[in-house]
Scaffold this motif. Sequence first.
Motif, PDB file in Angstrom:
ATOM      1  N   ARG A  32       0.834  -1.202   0.000  1.00  0.00           N
ATOM      2  CA  ARG A  32       0.000   0.000   0.000  1.00  0.00           C
ATOM      3  C   ARG A  32       0.866   1.249   0.000  1.00  0.00           C
ATOM      4  N   ASN A  33       2.029   1.161   0.652  1.00  0.00           N
ATOM      5  CA  ASN A  33       2.947   2.288   0.721  1.00  0.00           C
ATOM      6  C   ASN A  33       4.301   1.853   0.170  1.00  0.00           C
ATOM      7  N   PRO A  34       4.553   2.021  -1.123  1.00  0.00           N
ATOM      8  CA  PRO A  34       5.802   1.543  -1.721  1.00  0.00           C
ATOM      9  C   PRO A  34       7.044   2.231  -1.182  1.00  0.00           C
ATOM     10  N   ASN A  49      -7.541  -3.371   1.476  1.00  0.00           N
ATOM     11  CA  ASN A  49      -8.782  -2.979   2.139  1.00  0.00           C
ATOM     12  C   ASN A  49      -9.826  -2.547   1.115  1.00  0.00           C
ATOM     13  N   ALA A  50      -9.359  -2.143  -0.069  1.00  0.00           N
ATOM     14  CA  ALA A  50     -10.245  -1.768  -1.175  1.00  0.00           C
ATOM     15  C   ALA A  50      -9.596  -2.272  -2.459  1.00  0.00           C
ATOM     16  N   ASP A  52      -8.400  -3.585  -6.046  1.00  0.00           N
ATOM     17  CA  ASP A  52      -8.712  -3.369  -7.449  1.00  0.00           C
ATOM     18  C   ASP A  52      -8.338  -4.650  -8.189  1.00  0.00           C
ATOM     19  N   PRO A  53      -9.298  -5.415  -8.697  1.00  0.00           N
ATOM     20  CA  PRO A  53      -8.990  -6.692  -9.346  1.00  0.00           C
ATOM     21  C   PRO A  53      -7.986  -6.569 -10.479  1.00  0.00           C
ATOM     22  N   VAL A  54      -8.059  -5.495 -11.251  1.00  0.00           N
ATOM     23  CA  VAL A  54      -7.134  -5.320 -12.382  1.00  0.00           C
ATOM     24  C   VAL A  54      -5.706  -5.184 -11.882  1.00  0.00           C
ATOM     25  N   VAL A  55      -5.523  -4.410 -10.821  1.00  0.00           N
ATOM     26  CA  VAL A  55      -4.183  -4.219 -10.259  1.00  0.00           C
ATOM     27  C   VAL A  55      -3.655  -5.534  -9.688  1.00  0.00           C
ATOM     28  N   LEU A  56      -4.491  -6.254  -8.963  1.00  0.00           N
ATOM     29  CA  LEU A  56      -4.044  -7.515  -8.370  1.00  0.00           C
ATOM     30  C   LEU A  56      -3.720  -8.546  -9.440  1.00  0.00           C
ATOM     31  N   GLU A  57      -4.507  -8.575 -10.503  1.00  0.00           N
ATOM     32  CA  GLU A  57      -4.218  -9.522 -11.587  1.00  0.00           C
ATOM     33  C   GLU A  57      -2.889  -9.197 -12.252  1.00  0.00           C
ATOM     34  N   GLY A  79      -9.565  -8.149   9.795  1.00  0.00           N
ATOM     35  CA  GLY A  79     -10.335  -8.636   8.670  1.00  0.00           C
ATOM     36  C   GLY A  79      -9.539  -8.661   7.386  1.00  0.00           C
ATOM     37  N   ILE A  80      -8.371  -7.995   7.389  1.00  0.00           N
ATOM     38  CA  ILE A  80      -7.567  -7.884   6.176  1.00  0.00           C
ATOM     39  C   ILE A  80      -7.012  -9.227   5.722  1.00  0.00           C
TER      40      ILE A  80
END
Length: 221
Positions: A32-34, A49-50, A52-57, A79-80
Motif C-alpha cells: 500500500r505504501n511503496p 482494504n479496497a 482493485d482486481p485489475v491491479v491484483l491480476e 479482517g484484512i
Amino acid sequence: MKLTIFGATGRIGQHVLAQATAAGHDVTAVARNPAKLGPGVRVITADLNAPDPVVLESAVGGADAVLSGLGPRKQAEHGIVSAGTRAIAAAMQATGTRRLVVVSGVGVSTVPTPSRPHPPRREPGTGFVMQYLTIPLVRRMLGQHFVDVALMEEFLRSCDLDWTVLRVPRVVDAPATGRFRTAHGHPLRAAFRIGRADAAQLMLRLAEQPETAGTVVTAAY
C-alpha cells in the motif's frame, strides 16, 4: 522463480522479500505504501482494504508462486487477512496462477468458523503447556485477528488453488539459523517460537515444494 509477495513490509514479509531478492528470484512486491520498501524493488501499489482486481491480476499474473504475510497493523485493519486472501485468490484464478503460500498461526484450529462451529477446544498432540497455557493466551491476546486467520484457512480449504498454510507460533526477531522443526498435517509439540527470518526461509522453501499443496505445515524451534 518469479514470485509475488504480499505483506512485504510486515514482520515476516520483509524477510521474505530480502531473502528472495538475495537469492536472485524475480520478485514483485505488492504494498500500500511503496516508499517503505526502498529502491531497487519492483513494486505494485495496492490497497487490499479496497482491492482493485485489475491491479491484483497484474501483480500475480505469470508468477510461479505467490507468498502472503498479510496481517493488520492496527485495530481498524482486522479482517484484512481473510478478505485480502480472497482478493488475492480471485486474481490468481483469473490469471491461471496456482501456487500460494500463506502465514497462519499455531492454535487456529481451535477457533470456531462457519464450517467448523464446534472445533476441538485443544489441539491434540501439542502437549500440556501448549494446550492449556500458550494457545489460550495467544487467543486472548490476538482476539479478532486470530478469528480472521481461521476464516482465511477456512476459505482456502474450499479454494481451487495449490495453497500451503504455514502456521507459526510467536515470531521473534532473530537471525536466520535454518534449524527449526516442522510438522506436516499435524500439530507440532512445544511450538513456542520461531524467528521471522527462519519463517521467511521456510515460506520460500515451501513455494518450491508442490507436494505440500493442500496441506498445513507448522514450524518452530
